[in-house]
Scaffold this active site. Sequence first.
Site, PDB file in Angstrom:
ATOM      1  N   LYS A 207       0.758  -1.431   0.057  1.00  0.00           N
ATOM      2  CA  LYS A 207      -0.041   0.082   0.017  1.00  0.00           C
ATOM      3  C   LYS A 207       0.797   1.260   0.029  1.00  0.00           C
ATOM      4  CE  LYS A 207      -4.593  -1.434   1.267  1.00  0.00           C
ATOM      5  NZ  LYS A 207      -5.462  -1.614   2.260  1.00  0.00           N
ATOM      6  N   ARG A 242      -4.229  -9.988   4.489  1.00  0.00           N
ATOM      7  CA  ARG A 242      -4.609 -10.111   3.130  1.00  0.00           C
ATOM      8  C   ARG A 242      -3.466  -9.516   2.295  1.00  0.00           C
ATOM      9  NH1 ARG A 242      -6.805  -6.034  -0.576  1.00  0.00           N
ATOM     10  NH2 ARG A 242      -8.484  -6.773  -2.045  1.00  0.00           N
TER      11      ARG A 242
HETATM   12  N1  HH2 Z   1      -7.490  -3.047   0.584  1.00  0.00           N
HETATM   13  C1  HH2 Z   1      -8.098  -3.141  -0.566  1.00  0.00           C
HETATM   14  C2  HH2 Z   1      -9.156  -3.877  -1.061  1.00  0.00           C
HETATM   15  N2  HH2 Z   1     -10.124  -4.440  -0.265  1.00  0.00           N
HETATM   16  N3  HH2 Z   1     -10.466  -4.990   1.928  1.00  0.00           N
HETATM   17  C3  HH2 Z   1     -10.256  -5.128   3.174  1.00  0.00           C
HETATM   18  N4  HH2 Z   1     -11.012  -5.916   4.010  1.00  0.00           N
HETATM   19  N5  HH2 Z   1      -9.247  -4.713   3.778  1.00  0.00           N
HETATM   20  C4  HH2 Z   1      -8.066  -3.944   3.005  1.00  0.00           C
HETATM   21  O1  HH2 Z   1      -7.366  -3.195   3.553  1.00  0.00           O
HETATM   22  C5  HH2 Z   1      -8.604  -3.981   1.392  1.00  0.00           C
HETATM   23  C6  HH2 Z   1      -9.871  -4.425   1.057  1.00  0.00           C
HETATM   24  C7  HH2 Z   1      -7.159  -2.490  -1.419  1.00  0.00           C
HETATM   25  O2  HH2 Z   1      -6.259  -3.270  -2.241  1.00  0.00           O
HETATM   26  P1  HH2 Z   1      -6.132  -3.812  -3.487  1.00  0.00           P
HETATM   27  O3  HH2 Z   1      -7.398  -4.859  -3.707  1.00  0.00           O
HETATM   28  O4  HH2 Z   1      -5.087  -4.676  -3.593  1.00  0.00           O
HETATM   29  O5  HH2 Z   1      -6.522  -2.850  -4.575  1.00  0.00           O
HETATM   30  P2  HH2 Z   1      -7.606  -2.432  -5.264  1.00  0.00           P
HETATM   31  O6  HH2 Z   1      -8.737  -1.728  -4.424  1.00  0.00           O
HETATM   32  O7  HH2 Z   1      -7.047  -1.280  -6.318  1.00  0.00           O
HETATM   33  O8  HH2 Z   1      -8.130  -3.055  -5.931  1.00  0.00           O
END
Ligand code: HH2
Length: 266
Positions: A207, A242
């Site tokens: 992040k 995650r």
């Molecule tokens: N972070 C992201 C998306 N979903 N869900 C939970 N429960 N906790 C988190 O910290 C979280 C989440 C963001 O990361 P990522 O899925 O890698 O990216 P994007 O939102 O650009 O798809």
Amino acid sequence: MVVGILNATPDSFSDGGRHLDPARAAAAAAAMVAAGAGMLDVGAESTRPGATPVGAAEERRRLLPVLRAVRRAVAVPLSVDTMKASVAEAALDAGADVINDVTAGRFDRRMLPLCAQAAVPVVLMHMRGTPAGMQRAPRYRDVVEEVAGFLGRRAAAARTAGIAPDAIVLDPGIGFGKTLAHNLALLAGLPRLAALGHPVLVGVSRKGFVGQLLGGVPPEARVYGTAAAVALAVAGGARLLRVHDVAEMRQVVAVADAIARAGASA
Ligand code: HH2
């Protein structure tokens, strides 16, 4: 438990565009499970800062073929990252086991009743504002207390909706309407969130705050920085991590967890 991230999106900040194709997503899912993921989190709407929201029909169109292919490829529980009950319902029909709602059931009032009725666990995450504007000067008086208060209230709402207490997972929402200082305070304050009595999930993988601490390196170059945050999250009581880099974080979690347990029984 290490939760592997699989985004069926064109625009996710780290793996955007890589898993839109069901066969490729299934192969990536099998590789993450072989590397030690105990669960996979499949999402079809990016929630990175500034992301454009997608409609339910488009989200289902992206998600369902990928989810079905992943379901055939692996036996571990699958969570689905969505804030829409109609998408969650279709995902549960397609074999999902857990709902991960970054709005903690606030975006769609039907979400918590749906999880109760389907008897599936739900992840309730803290977010200030919406992805479109959440990083515009977020402010808190005491970020740990405010997030703890919010998560406590949302857990109570989930219990009132009929979700079993042990099926409620809480998440501080690292990077969702938080400055670097807020993210660090929340990670340092995880024991306060764990004390709410529900399992805590933490998402720090690659992040922005890791990049900020490392002089602006891009997401793929944040693996060791992520490892530090994952290790300390485990020490602070996080039970689910995650992550994108499953094999690496499996090692980090195994060692950090062993040390934390030794400390607890000393
Ligand atoms: N972070 C992201 C998306 N979903 N869900 C939970 N429960 N906790 C988190 O910290 C979280 C989440 C963001 O990361 P990522 O899925 O890698 O990216 P994007 O939102 O650009 O798809």
